[in-house]
Design a protein around this motif. Structure first.
Motif, mmCIF file in Angstrom:
data_model
loop_
_atom_site.group_PDB
_atom_site.id
_atom_site.type_symbol
_atom_site.label_atom_id
_atom_site.label_comp_id
_atom_site.label_asym_id
_atom_site.label_seq_id
_atom_site.Cartn_x
_atom_site.Cartn_y
_atom_site.Cartn_z
ATOM 1 N N ARG A 74 6.723 1.946 -11.121
ATOM 2 C CA ARG A 74 6.844 1.498 -9.738
ATOM 3 C C ARG A 74 6.702 2.660 -8.757
ATOM 4 O O ARG A 74 6.962 3.816 -9.087
ATOM 5 N N HIS A 75 6.287 2.320 -7.548
ATOM 6 C CA HIS A 75 6.071 3.338 -6.520
ATOM 7 C C HIS A 75 7.311 4.202 -6.321
ATOM 8 O O HIS A 75 7.214 5.424 -6.179
ATOM 9 N N ALA A 76 8.476 3.573 -6.292
ATOM 10 C CA ALA A 76 9.713 4.306 -6.056
ATOM 11 C C ALA A 76 9.967 5.340 -7.141
ATOM 12 O O ALA A 76 10.494 6.427 -6.877
ATOM 13 N N SER A 96 6.029 7.646 -1.672
ATOM 14 C CA SER A 96 7.223 7.433 -0.855
ATOM 15 C C SER A 96 6.920 6.734 0.462
ATOM 16 O O SER A 96 7.834 6.237 1.126
ATOM 17 N N ARG A 97 5.649 6.670 0.837
ATOM 18 C CA ARG A 97 5.275 6.079 2.125
ATOM 19 C C ARG A 97 4.543 4.743 1.977
ATOM 20 O O ARG A 97 4.029 4.203 2.949
ATOM 21 N N ASP A 100 7.389 -0.779 2.392
ATOM 22 C CA ASP A 100 8.793 -0.560 2.713
ATOM 23 C C ASP A 100 9.573 -0.424 1.412
ATOM 24 O O ASP A 100 9.008 -0.405 0.322
ATOM 25 N N GLN A 101 10.880 -0.312 1.519
ATOM 26 C CA GLN A 101 11.715 -0.077 0.346
ATOM 27 C C GLN A 101 11.562 -1.181 -0.695
ATOM 28 O O GLN A 101 11.531 -0.920 -1.906
ATOM 29 N N GLN A 102 11.481 -2.414 -0.236
ATOM 30 C CA GLN A 102 11.349 -3.537 -1.167
ATOM 31 C C GLN A 102 10.030 -3.457 -1.932
ATOM 32 O O GLN A 102 9.984 -3.682 -3.148
ATOM 33 N N ARG A 104 8.232 -0.761 -2.495
ATOM 34 C CA ARG A 104 8.220 0.410 -3.382
ATOM 35 C C ARG A 104 9.019 0.164 -4.661
ATOM 36 O O ARG A 104 8.745 0.784 -5.694
ATOM 37 N N HIS A 105 9.997 -0.721 -4.605
ATOM 38 C CA HIS A 105 10.792 -0.995 -5.807
ATOM 39 C C HIS A 105 10.260 -2.169 -6.628
ATOM 40 O O HIS A 105 10.822 -2.483 -7.682
ATOM 41 N N ARG A 106 9.181 -2.793 -6.176
ATOM 42 C CA ARG A 106 8.558 -3.864 -6.934
ATOM 43 C C ARG A 106 7.101 -3.529 -7.294
ATOM 44 O O ARG A 106 6.656 -3.809 -8.405
ATOM 45 N N ARG A 182 2.035 -1.123 7.172
ATOM 46 C CA ARG A 182 2.013 0.237 6.650
ATOM 47 C C ARG A 182 0.785 0.522 5.794
ATOM 48 O O ARG A 182 0.687 1.572 5.156
#
Length: 267
Positions: A74-76, A96-97, A100-102, A104-106, A182
């Motif tokens: 995953r991106h994160a 990291s860019r 959004d956070q969601q 990056r974690h999926r 983004r």
């Protein structure tokens, strides 16, 4: 969303077997593109093959001078990996860019590259870093992988299992992102190696591409000043409600200078 059959195989062989039953069957990585398009009925696969349970598709390792990343990573995880941050900090910063956070974690690196969205971030890194895309059948060079908008060299039912990325002397990415999605209106990844300089642009065209003039200028002098007299032909660039092609051409040069400056700073 139309009805479909859901499969969650534990091996690549089982996943390939289901995908080979019909070209309408689709693999599911992070689902960041597939699921929204299904909800909008722009895609209607007969079967979904969830790759998340397959052992060996996740993880990051170092093999000599090559960074190896599993397709379901995953991106994160890329963003915070100590191996990535040390070997290719520009790649960690890119991850990291993303979204959004969601997201990056999926979202996964393999899903992003296989989808080849013209404004996605990862394709520029894979192309600029001269990575190899490893599938269940073969290994594909980055220069041969990205064909056109949402089109790659992958054959029906072929699954990306990972990436082999040579570690550069220095590399960095800079993008001008759409404030809502983004996604890149223009993003540039630069990489300098002992074999020369590679540059890849995303967000500005119908697919990721390498600008020869920028590469040649940076090969002679790897500095932002080397690009002062370089420009991008806007003729074939994208033009939409977010930015016309002339604006994107200017953004490419601005992002290229910023990427070079960043690469020199984080090397």
């Amino acid at each position: 969303m139309k009805s479909f059959t859901y499969h969650k195989p534990e091996t690549i062989a089982d996943a390939v077997a289901v995908l080979s039953m019909s070209e309408a069957n689709r693999p599911l990585a992070g689902g960041m593109t597939l699921l929204p398009t299904m909800k909008q009925r722009l895609a209607a696969p007969e079967a979904i093959v969830d790759l998340s349970a397959i052992v060996g598709l996740k993880g990051i390792s170092l093999e000599g001078d090559t960074l190896v990343i599993g397709s379901m990573t995953r991106h994160a995880d890329v963003a915070v990996s100590e191996l990535v941050c040390k070997a290719i900090p520009g790649l960690a910063l890119l991850a990291s860019r993303i979204g959004d956070q969601q997201v990056r974690h999926r979202g996964t690196i393999g899903g992003s590259v296989a989808n080849n969205d013209p404004a996605a971030d990862y394709p520029s890194a894979i192309l600029a870093l001269n990575a190899e895309i490893v599938t269940d059948r073969r290994t594909i060079a980055a220069d041969d992988f990205f064909v056109a908008m949402f089109e790659t060299a992958l054959e029906p039912g072929e699954i990306i299992t990972g990436f082999r990325i040579p570690i550069p002397e220095m590399a960095a990415y800079s993008k001008f992102g759409n404030p809502a999605s983004r996604y890149a209106l223009a993003g540039v990844f630069v990489a300098r190696t002992s074999n020369g300089v590679r540059v890849a642009v995303t967000g500005a065209g119908s697919s990721v591409f390498r600008p020869a003039d920028i590469e040649n200028a940076l090969a002679a002098n790897f500095s932002p000043e080397a690009l002062d007299r370089i420009s991008i032909d806007a003729t074939s660039l994208a033009s939409d409600i977010h930015a016309d092609r002339e604006y994107r051409a200017n953004l490419v040069m601005v992002m290229a200078r910023r990427a070079v400056t960043l690469a020199l700073q984080i090397a």
